[in-house]
Write a protein that holds these residues in place. Structure first.
Motif, short mmCIF file in Angstrom:
data_model
loop_
_atom_site.label_atom_id
_atom_site.label_comp_id
_atom_site.label_asym_id
_atom_site.label_seq_id
_atom_site.Cartn_x
_atom_site.Cartn_y
_atom_site.Cartn_z
N UNK A 140 -15.42 78.36 108.40
CA UNK A 140 -16.74 77.96 107.92
C UNK A 140 -16.96 76.46 108.08
N UNK A 141 -15.89 75.66 107.87
CA UNK A 141 -16.06 74.21 108.00
C UNK A 141 -16.39 73.80 109.44
N UNK A 142 -15.77 74.45 110.41
CA UNK A 142 -16.06 74.12 111.81
C UNK A 142 -17.51 74.45 112.12
N UNK A 143 -17.96 75.65 111.72
CA UNK A 143 -19.36 76.02 111.94
C UNK A 143 -20.30 75.09 111.17
N UNK A 144 -19.89 74.68 109.98
CA UNK A 144 -20.70 73.76 109.17
C UNK A 144 -20.91 72.42 109.85
N UNK A 145 -19.87 71.93 110.51
CA UNK A 145 -19.99 70.67 111.26
C UNK A 145 -20.96 70.85 112.43
N UNK A 146 -20.84 71.95 113.14
CA UNK A 146 -21.71 72.21 114.30
C UNK A 146 -23.17 72.33 113.90
N UNK A 147 -23.41 72.91 112.72
CA UNK A 147 -24.79 73.11 112.24
C UNK A 147 -25.28 71.94 111.41
N UNK A 148 -24.48 70.89 111.29
CA UNK A 148 -24.81 69.68 110.52
C UNK A 148 -24.96 69.97 109.02
N UNK A 149 -24.33 71.03 108.55
CA UNK A 149 -24.29 71.29 107.11
C UNK A 149 -23.20 70.46 106.46
N UNK A 150 -22.15 70.21 107.21
CA UNK A 150 -21.12 69.26 106.81
C UNK A 150 -21.24 68.11 107.78
N UNK A 151 -21.52 66.96 107.27
CA UNK A 151 -21.74 65.83 108.16
C UNK A 151 -20.73 64.75 107.85
N UNK A 152 -19.88 64.47 108.81
CA UNK A 152 -18.88 63.42 108.68
C UNK A 152 -19.43 62.23 109.44
N UNK A 153 -20.33 61.53 108.80
CA UNK A 153 -21.12 60.53 109.49
C UNK A 153 -20.48 59.17 109.60
N UNK A 154 -21.18 58.33 110.32
CA UNK A 154 -20.74 56.96 110.49
C UNK A 154 -19.58 56.84 111.45
N UNK A 155 -19.45 57.79 112.36
CA UNK A 155 -18.30 57.86 113.27
C UNK A 155 -17.04 57.82 112.44
N UNK A 156 -16.14 56.93 112.75
CA UNK A 156 -14.90 56.87 111.99
C UNK A 156 -15.01 56.13 110.68
N UNK A 157 -16.08 55.36 110.52
CA UNK A 157 -16.19 54.51 109.33
C UNK A 157 -16.51 55.27 108.07
N UNK A 158 -16.98 56.49 108.17
CA UNK A 158 -17.38 57.24 106.99
C UNK A 158 -16.38 58.31 106.58
N UNK A 159 -15.18 58.28 107.13
CA UNK A 159 -14.20 59.32 106.86
C UNK A 159 -12.96 58.73 106.21
N UNK A 160 -12.47 59.44 105.22
CA UNK A 160 -11.19 59.08 104.61
C UNK A 160 -10.25 60.25 104.85
#
Length: 165
Positions: free
Chosen positions: A1-21
């Motif tokens: 579900x997380x992979x599909x969520x990223x593809x559908x922009x329901x999970x957004x890990x934004x800011x390229x690398x700067x927004x991810x921990x």
């Protein structure tokens, strides 16, 4: 579900690398950015992470982005080409995750992204074509039909305005 969520922009890990921990061990496991990609490499990495580890969004602002109108994301063609490479890579890696409706939703999102970038570039005719393609690919896409109507109306009204002068 997380992979599909990223593809559908329901999970957004934004800011390229700067927004991810994330812990370094995760990158040791899944690898770093795919250097064969000239854009959308972050989406590719986030999907690889989401396929193996839990991910979640933090809804607090952790970064500030400066939109300066340049960079790879402003190049609709480059982004679309590379997002399609990531799409095909994802389908090959996880065919069981992407049934036909999921594939259509993911493709429509790619076309709508290109349409949005073309609007930013003030190329409304090409943007209309991309949103129409998004709608034809997935008629349930949340923005596609609305953007088709808005862009078509804008183009027609602009033409009528020129006819008056």
């Amino acid at each position: 579900e997380n992979v599909r969520g990223i593809c559908a922009r329901k999970i957004w890990l934004g800011g390229s690398g700067s927004g991810v921990m994330a812990r370094r061990a995760i990158f040791d496991d899944v690898g770093l950015f795919d250097t064969n990609l000239r854009a959308a490499e972050d989406i590719d990495m986030w999907m690889r992470i989401a396929a193996r580890f839990p991910v979640d969004n933090v809804y607090e602002s952790l970064t500030a982005l400066c939109f300066h109108g340049t960079g790879s994301f402003r190049n609709a063609t480059l982004m679309e080409e590379n997002q399609l490479k990531v799409y095909h890579k994802a389908i090959a890696a996880w065919p069981e995750i992407f049934d036909e409706p999921s594939r259509a939703k993911y493709l429509a999102t790619i076309y709508a992204d290109a349409g949005g970038e073309l609007i930013g570039a003030r190329d409304n005719r090409k943007a209309l074509a991309k949103y129409w393609l998004a709608y034809r690919t997935d008629p349930k896409h949340p923005q596609a039909l609305k953007k088709v109507a808005q862009l078509a109306l804008h183009i027609v009204l602009k033409r009528k305005d020129k006819d008056l002068h």
